[in-house]
Design an enzyme around this catalytic site. Structure first.
Site, mmCIF file in Angstrom:
data_model
loop_
_atom_site.group_PDB
_atom_site.id
_atom_site.type_symbol
_atom_site.label_atom_id
_atom_site.label_comp_id
_atom_site.label_asym_id
_atom_site.label_seq_id
_atom_site.Cartn_x
_atom_site.Cartn_y
_atom_site.Cartn_z
ATOM 1 N N CYS A 136 43.856 36.758 34.127
ATOM 2 C CA CYS A 136 44.959 36.347 35.007
ATOM 3 C C CYS A 136 45.224 34.847 34.892
ATOM 4 C CB CYS A 136 44.635 36.723 36.449
ATOM 5 S SG CYS A 136 45.874 36.160 37.611
ATOM 6 N N CYS A 139 46.115 33.151 38.209
ATOM 7 C CA CYS A 139 44.966 32.915 39.091
ATOM 8 C C CYS A 139 44.115 31.750 38.582
ATOM 9 C CB CYS A 139 44.046 34.138 39.165
ATOM 10 S SG CYS A 139 44.889 35.695 39.314
ATOM 11 N N ASP A 140 43.878 31.681 37.279
ATOM 12 C CA ASP A 140 42.842 30.792 36.758
ATOM 13 C C ASP A 140 43.349 29.666 35.851
ATOM 14 O OD1 ASP A 140 40.970 32.386 38.072
ATOM 15 O OD2 ASP A 140 40.903 33.793 36.398
#
Ligand code: NDP
Length: 309
Positions: A136, A139-140
């Site tokens: 992701c 997300c990261d």
């Protein structure tokens, strides 16, 4: 242990689940929705959604899912955090068991459990998951500002991840196992125009290097058999998805990949009263808008089933 009786139980909270909830509760059916382990579904780990009609300037995926949830609540859907752990479809009385100890008896069930990211399944990937290996970018990606990263895959997801990361990182190595991309032409063109993205065709990751964090990859060319060591800090795996249908396997007809088989032009499964929608049954289109459309079909099918039985 509690027992709940409802007209419609919806399992899953992506576009399919919430659309089914909006239609079912608006039709006056008592509707319960279990969100599952990724509330909001895959759109909560995406960035800009540019192709959902009605949002001319695009919308962030998580924001869109909050709107879907509010709309379902407005018509009276009861929404619960938690998972349906197992089901019993052996009799006409359809039963589901939740992880919070509830037994739900539903006249009809709409499955909208979606799909989850696939992994490369190499040892180093598991060992370094969360330590530089991710599925992701939204997300990261932030953790890799001005660093070098790799994205694996040649589909739209990989293209999206690579483009998103290119705004943050120093360089993106896009590792594609064939000599063509599966992604849509518009995405391929964006990738090819982006100076920060370096495409490696016919390439696969052999090993992700590093002990406690990612330090690089060993990448091999499956045509020339050359192995290349590249220093980088993050590996984003974007190679497709598996349907989340395991708990239904004893009862529902599925294809060899686990997608639930539905009747043509319908969401009907082989069990009366059980309907399958969205990515749990669609391996072709897999778009938010098609999932929402099939959620609508599921609710209409459930409504018809309930009034005829
Ligand atoms: P896809 O199945 O379309 O693509 C998967 C990619 O990963 C392919 O390039 C595939 O290679 C590669 N791959 C699969 N397994 C491996 C492996 N073990 N090792 C290396 N590479 C591998 O999945 P996506 O998630 O990209 O897309 C799914 C659907 O969602 C598509 O219909 C897509 O159009 C849609 N989508 C649309 C978006 C949008 O419109 N904005 C955004 C994201 C997804 P190969 O081609 O060789 O099989």
């Amino acid at each position: 242990m509690k027992n709940l009786d409802v007209d419609v139980l919806i399992i899953g909270s992506g576009p399919a689940g919430y659309t089914a909830a909006i239609y079912a509760s608006r039709a006056g059916l008592s509707t319960l929705l279990y969100k599952g382990d990724q509330p909001g579904g895959q759109l909560t780990i995406t960035s800009d959604v540019e192709n959902y009609p009605g949002y001319p300037n695009g919308i962030m995926g998580p924001e869109m899912m909050i709107d879907f949830e509010k709309q379902a609540e407005r018509f009276g859907t009861i929404i619960k955090n938690g998972m349906i752990k197992s089901v019993d479809f052996s009799t006409k009385n359809l039963i589901c068991f939740s992880d919070d100890g509830e037994t739900i008896n539903a006249k009809s069930i709409i499955i909208s459990t979606g799909a989850s990211a696939k992994w490369l399944n190499i040892d180093s990937e598991q060992r370094l998951n969360g330590k530089g290996v991710s599925a992701c970018a939204v997300c990261d990606g932030f953790f890799f500002k001005n660093q070098d990263v790799a994205v694996v895959g040649g589909g739209d997801t990989a293209a999206e991840e690579a483009l998103y990361l290119s705004k943050l990182v120093n360089k993106v190595y896009l590792v594609i196992r064939r000599d063509v991309m599966r992604a849509s032409v518009i995405m391929q063109n964006r990738i090819k125009k982006n100076d920060k993205i370096e495409i490696h065709w016919n390439s696969e990751i052999d090993e992700i290097l590093g002990e406690n964090s990612v330090e690089g990859i060993n990448m091999f060319n499956n045509k020339t058999k050359d192995i290349k060591k590249i220093k980088l800090k993050g590996v984003f795996v974007a190679i497709g998805h598996n349907p989340n249908t395991e708990i239904f396997k004893d009862y529902l007809k599925m294809d060899d990949k686990g997608y639930i088989v539905t009747e043509p032009d319908s969401t009907k499964t082989n069990v009366s009263g059980v309907f399958a929608t969205g990515d749990a049954q669609d391996k072709i289109y897999r778009q938010a808008v098609t999932a929402a459309g099939s959620g609508c079909m599921g609710a209409l099918d459930a409504e018809r089933y309930i009034s005829n039985n």
